[in-house]
Design a protein around this motif. Structure first.
Motif, PDB file in Angstrom:
ATOM      1  N   PRO A 768      40.222  28.382  41.285  1.00 18.08           N
ATOM      2  CA  PRO A 768      39.638  29.489  40.669  1.00 18.08           C
ATOM      3  C   PRO A 768      39.847  29.190  39.020  1.00 18.08           C
ATOM      4  CG  PRO A 768      40.617  30.640  42.341  1.00 18.08           C
ATOM      5  CD  PRO A 768      41.029  29.242  42.375  1.00 18.08           C
ATOM      6  N   ALA A 769      41.207  28.846  38.889  1.00 23.27           N
ATOM      7  CA  ALA A 769      41.226  28.702  37.224  1.00 23.27           C
ATOM      8  C   ALA A 769      40.672  27.571  36.915  1.00 23.27           C
ATOM      9  CB  ALA A 769      42.795  28.174  37.108  1.00 23.27           C
ATOM     10  N   LEU A 796      32.299  38.662  39.636  1.00 22.62           N
ATOM     11  CA  LEU A 796      33.653  38.397  40.285  1.00 22.62           C
ATOM     12  C   LEU A 796      34.222  39.791  40.504  1.00 22.62           C
ATOM     13  CD1 LEU A 796      35.044  35.431  38.094  1.00 22.62           C
ATOM     14  CD2 LEU A 796      33.951  35.479  40.607  1.00 22.62           C
ATOM     15  N   LEU A 797      34.309  40.723  39.522  1.00 22.85           N
ATOM     16  CA  LEU A 797      34.796  42.086  39.661  1.00 22.85           C
ATOM     17  C   LEU A 797      34.136  42.952  40.535  1.00 22.85           C
ATOM     18  CD1 LEU A 797      35.706  42.840  35.940  1.00 22.85           C
ATOM     19  CD2 LEU A 797      37.196  42.392  37.643  1.00 22.85           C
ATOM     20  N   ALA A 805      41.920  37.142  43.357  1.00 21.76           N
ATOM     21  CA  ALA A 805      42.053  35.915  42.677  1.00 21.76           C
ATOM     22  C   ALA A 805      41.676  35.959  41.253  1.00 21.76           C
ATOM     23  CB  ALA A 805      41.245  35.095  43.312  1.00 21.76           C
ATOM     24  N   TYR A 806      41.372  37.099  40.802  1.00 21.81           N
ATOM     25  CA  TYR A 806      40.772  37.265  39.499  1.00 21.81           C
ATOM     26  C   TYR A 806      41.911  36.580  38.329  1.00 21.81           C
ATOM     27  CZ  TYR A 806      37.854  39.282  35.691  1.00 21.81           C
ATOM     28  OH  TYR A 806      37.009  39.217  34.589  1.00 21.81           O
ATOM     29  N   LEU A 810      41.171  34.419  35.003  1.00 28.25           N
ATOM     30  CA  LEU A 810      41.673  34.528  33.679  1.00 28.25           C
ATOM     31  C   LEU A 810      42.527  33.623  33.044  1.00 28.25           C
ATOM     32  CD1 LEU A 810      42.350  38.390  33.899  1.00 28.25           C
ATOM     33  CD2 LEU A 810      40.323  37.276  33.035  1.00 28.25           C
ATOM     34  N   SER A 811      43.289  33.198  33.815  1.00 28.85           N
ATOM     35  CA  SER A 811      44.065  31.983  33.592  1.00 28.85           C
ATOM     36  C   SER A 811      43.335  30.736  32.906  1.00 28.85           C
ATOM     37  CB  SER A 811      45.313  31.509  34.402  1.00 28.85           C
ATOM     38  OG  SER A 811      46.054  30.455  34.144  1.00 28.85           O
ATOM     39  N   GLY A 812      42.632  30.502  33.938  1.00 28.62           N
ATOM     40  CA  GLY A 812      41.560  29.588  33.462  1.00 28.62           C
ATOM     41  C   GLY A 812      40.685  29.590  32.069  1.00 28.62           C
TER      42      GLY A 812
END
Length: 996
Positions: A768-769, A796-797, A805-806, A810-812
């Motif tokens: 995901p990231a 996604l939300l 995994a959201y 966000l980290s990505g």
């Protein structure tokens, strides 16, 4: 049995010659009777006991006098000083590495203790993982080897010959025995016990070579001696049962007892074949060198003295003695390793840690040495000019002055008879209690304890005094030893906890003599160390002291201190932490401080400074060699090479070296097949690019080649990195950061942007990231709009299976701020939507994961995110209720906005004519050849200005983010129409540039 056969053969040989067969006959009979009584008949015990007597007999009657010693033993040093004054030998053979001989004369320029060192940084003939190689031989004043050295160097006509194996052979024989890990090897003289004090590391990981490594190698024997001797460690046993009895014995008794102890430890040594082989080869080596020297010089054996450890003095090798076999041992040649030699500071703690002695034992030995000199009135030998020693008259005779004014008579040597029988039968001499000495110790330790924070009083001094006597009585001693006193002080003063840095045991060691730390004098330093002291002389500090000193440098008022600053920064780069530590001031590319403050401890790290002198003659040379070694090493990466380039510019200001290393960095980058070093490469190349652009007229050629090669290299690795599970999102983000930040330079040098577009199109991450990072890259390339990116985040939300995994998405996105910093508003929007839309039941378990993910994965990028959030959110709490996020405001289609502006809002027509200075500023900013304001026109018209410059209007519209071009497809519209279409642009322009 092999050792017994050798002894029996030697004993038979002595009988056939008829020289000394009856010297120890009485002792042999007594030992035979004792062995029969204890063992019930002749067996191995009898062979061992009689073999020990044979070893002593053989060593005593050797024509070349052998003087057995133990390392750092006051009794050995005292006996050595006596014997040298009696015998006055012309040649002294010393058990010490023969290649260290030229350095012994420099001892007079030092303050003991110091260590003679052989050092090799580059190895040839040894495994590379062994480097650097180091051999040290510590020297203290209370040691027999120092007495022999001082006598030989300060007595005319006396020759000092070192006969032990060279430093190169020390490691050759380890390699021969199959040892592959030098630093973890239990080599002779090393110890696994590390002292906590910093001085214990003065020798580093060097191999210790010392005269008289005398200690039982049979663990059961040592345990038996300690248990029956009622002592805690070997140093205390040696002090009680060897040092004290031998301190007042005559020369023959001393020699025979030391021979006996050496033979006992040798015969009861375990069957370590490798270690035994090294010991025997050392003995063969020494006797071979002795016979070679005697044959070459023709010196009579009775004029020589052979000083060696008691363990080697009773050797059973065939080459032993002047009449031993010759030609059977060949000394192997040295390897191609280049050895450097010098003196390094040592300390009592360093010697104890390296040779496995009890903490404080060397300090106590030094105190006993000073006491023995006062008691016996023996005049020791000290090198002329020795730092820390008393000055002696040059006219003073080497022999003691006779009393009563009589003429000096040569000392008559007593016949070498059996002294062992009487010594072994004699009961231990019980020294009378010296109440004055013990009372002085008790008062001094209480005074030292109070200075270090202990609540000690006179009652504690009395308790220490009485407890010392009590402990000595429990251990069958009439007089308390320093070890008894140390135990009593710990018992009576150290009640519960240690309030300060030092405990009572350490205070006793300091009181007894302290952990003396040696110092190498200026004249004995290598050229590099002297050069450092000379270049730092303008600071006006005593840099050879071991205390930390503060240096203040004001380069604005004293420009000559800039050279000192350069030296200090190089020392910080080359020496261990703490030797030169900056308190104020920094050095970066293109920046120099005008004021600096430093904490300097060069005296405490003198060993490291001396070892720098083994690598070169100046700091600049050593630093350049190390930078080359780091850059061209087998483990070098593009990031480490770029770091070397930066250091070459930062410390050496060498563009030649920087260009050479930069060219090598280009080659290293082309060979890398992973993205592990991408973050460091990005950080280093950005700093170097900024430095060259601001300080140099043109970029060096290697920077341009690096940008071009790196662009193609990372484009090739990008699809693989997106799929590789081992590649982190930070590493992939660094690759994209390199590609986007170097894109302009790379395209100007001939790179094709289609290569990057194809690489992004071929990337299909599963993480995901990395997926979020790919979306950001597509936005930067223009293949994905911001509206589509927002819709994907909303999707996604909306998907409950993706919500857990959201945080990784966000980290990505946060990592994407490295290559695409313009997405900060989108990231803030994504985080805000998550907090606004998710219910508490989902958000609360999910929040810790979000925080830990952002902290661990993108901590350095969080400030950019926080600044963007601060810009978007209201600054006051009262405005929060009525605040509408920008991404939720209704968006008007572009056509509708243009129509409304043209039909209803024509206020922008008068903006430009009302601000002529603003028009002139914009014209100057955009490079217009003529001014917008005309002097002959009283009121300039904005319509005419905009109509005259349609290209300027388009550029300004694009700059300010307006929708649609200002200039229509037909003929150039009038300024009134343009300003009427874009009133917001006119307002922004007036606010940005006018204000005048």
């Amino acid at each position: 049995m092999n050792g017994v056969n050798v002894v029996n053969g030697t004993h038979a040989m002595s009988k056939t010659t008829g020289t000394h067969d009856s010297t120890f006959s009485a002792l042999r009979e007594q030992l035979q009777q004792a062995a029969a009584a204890f063992a019930g008949g002749p067996d191995a015990l009898e062979e061992i006991l009689l073999g020990m007597v044979d070893d002593v007999d053989r060593a005593v009657h050797e024509p070349l006098e052998i003087f057995p010693v133990c390392h750092h033993s006051p009794a050995s040093a005292l006996a050595m000083a006596r014997r040298l004054r009696e015998k006055q030998p012309k040649v002294v053979y010393l058990e010490l590495c023969e290649d260290m001989a030229p350095l012994l004369t420099e001892l007079r320029n030092c303050r003991l203790p110091v260590a003679v060192q052989a050092f090799a940084g580059d190895v040839d003939g040894f495994p590379r993982e062994w480097a650097p190689l180091s051999v040290v031989a510590p020297v203290t004043e209370a040691s027999a080897e120092y007495q022999a050295i001082a006598y030989a160097l300060d007595t005319p006509g006396v020759e000092l010959v070192l006969v032990d194996r060279s430093a190169d052979h020390v490691f050759q024989w380890d390699l021969r025995d199959g040892r592959t890990a030098r630093k973890t090897d239990d080599a002779p003289g090393t110890s696994a016990d590390k002292a906590p004090e910093a001085e214990a590391a003065l020798h580093g990981e060097a191999v210790g070579v010392e005269i008289g490594d005398l200690r039982p190698r049979f663990a059961e024997l040592e345990e038996h001696l300690l248990r029956h001797g009622k002592v805690r460690h070997w140093s205390e046993w040696w002090h009680q049962y060897v040092e004290v009895p031998l301190g007042t014995s005559d020369h023959d008794t001393y020699r025979q007892v030391m021979f006996l102890i050496g033979s006992l430890f040798r015969r009861l040594a375990p069957g370590d074949v490798g270690r035994l082989r090294v010991d025997e080869d050392r003995e063969r080596y020494m006797w071979t060198r002795i016979r070679e020297h005697l044959a070459a010089t023709g010196t009579a054996p009775e004029d020589c003295l052979y000083v060696c450890g008691a363990f080697h003095a009773v050797s059973r090798v065939e080459e032993f003695g002047l009449h031993g076999t010759t030609g059977t041992f060949e000394i192997p040649p040295r390897t191609g390793t280049t050895w450097q030699y010098g003196l390094i500071p040592s300390s009592h703690a360093a010697i104890e840690a390296q040779f496995g002695l009890a903490p404080g034992s060397v300090s106590i030995a030094a105190a006993e040495w000073a006491k023995a000199l006062k008691r016996t009135r023996v005049q020791p030998y000290r090198l002329t000019g020795q730092a820390g020693a008393k000055k002696s008259s040059a006219k003073k005779s080497l022999t003691p002055r006779p009393r009563g004014g009589q003429a000096a008579v040569p000392a008559q040597e007593p016949p070498a008879g059996d002294r062992l029988s009487g010594f072994l039968r004699r009961p231990p001499v019980l020294d009378a209690l010296d109440e004055a000495e013990l009372l002085g110790w008790s008062v001094d330790i209480v005074r030292a304890a109070r200075r270090n924070g202990y609540l000690a009083s006179t009652a504690d001094a009395i308790a220490v005094f009485e407890t010392s006597i009590l402990l000595a009585g429990m251990r069958d001693r009439a007089k308390p030893t320093p070890y008894d006193f140390q135990d009593a002080a710990v018992t009576c003063i150290e009640k519960d906890t240690v309030p300060g840095r030092r405990d009572v045991r350490r205070l006793v060691e300091i009181m007894m003599g302290g952990d003396r730390v040696g110092q190498v004098g200026y004249e004995a330093l290598p050229p590099l160390a002297r050069d450092v002291y000379d270049r730092l002389a303008p600071l006006g500090l005593k840099l050879q002291q071991r205390t930390v000193q503060r240096a203040l440098l004001d380069m604005a008022s004293q420009p000559e201190l800039r050279a000192c600053s350069d030296v200090l920064w190089m020392l910080r780069r080359l020496m261990p932490h703490g030797a030169a530590r900056p308190i104020m001031g920094e050095r970066r590319l293109g920046e120099r401080s005008i004021q600096e403050s430093w904490d300097l401890a060069l005296g405490k790290h003198q060993r490291a400074l001396i070892e720098l002198g083994y690598e070169g003659v100046s700091l600049e040379q050593v630093l350049e060699q190390r930078l080359r070694r780091e850059a061209y090493g087998p483990q070098a990466t593009a990031g480490t090479v770029l770091a070397a380039v930066e250091d070459a510019l930062l410390y050496l200001n060498s563009h030649r070296l920087a260009d050479e290393l930069g060219t090598h960095a280009l080659k290293v980058l082309a060979t890398e097949r992973s993205v592990d070093g991408a973050p460091e490469v990005l950080r280093r190349i950005r700093g170097l690019l900024t430095y060259y652009r601001t300080s140099e007229p043109a970029l060096p050629s290697w920077i341009e080649s690096f940008a071009k090669t790196g662009y193609a290299h990372y484009c090739t690795l990008l699809p693989v990195a997106f799929r590789d599970e081992d590649a982190t999102v930070g590493q992939v983000a660094a690759m994209l950061g390199f590609l986007f930040s170097m894109e302009g330079l790379a395209l100007s040098l001939g790179c094709d942007r289609a290569q990057l577009e194809l690489a992004v199109a071929q990337s299909h991450p599963e993480d995901p990231a990395k997926t979020a990072l790919l979306w950001a890259a597509q936005v930067q390339l223009g293949t994905l709009s911001r509206a589509e990116l927002r819709s994907r985040c909303d999707a996604l939300l909306d998907n409950p299976l993706v919500v857990p995994a959201y945080p990784r998405y966000l980290s990505g996105f946060v990592h994407a701020l490295e290559p695409v910093p313009g997405l900060a508003d989108v990231v803030v929007e994504a985080v805000s939507n998550a907090f606004g839309r998710l219910p508490d039941a989902v958000l609360l378990p999910w929040l810790p994961l979000l925080i830990t993910t952002l902290r661990s994965g993108a901590a350095e990028l969080a400030p950019l995110l926080i600044r963007e959030a601060g810009r978007l959110f209201p600054g006051r709490l009262a405005d929060l209720d009525a605040w509408v996020p920008p991404w939720r405001m209704p968006q008007t289609p572009p056509a509708t906005r243009r129509t409304r502006s043209a039909g209803h809002d024509r206020r922008g027509v008068a903006l430009l004519p009302a601000h002529p200075a603003t028009c002139d500023a914009v014209a100057k900013l955009l490079g217009c050849p003529q001014g917008w304001a005309q002097a002959d026109v009283p009121s300039p018209s904005g319509a005419g200005l905009l109509a005259a410059h349609p290209a300027t209007c388009d550029a300004m519209a694009d700059l300010l983010g307006c929708d649609g071009p200002w200039a229509a497809s037909g003929p150039s519209p009038s300024g009134a129409v343009l300003t009427a279409r874009h009133p917001a642009t006119a307002k922004a322009l007036a606010s940005l540039l006018a204000r005048t």
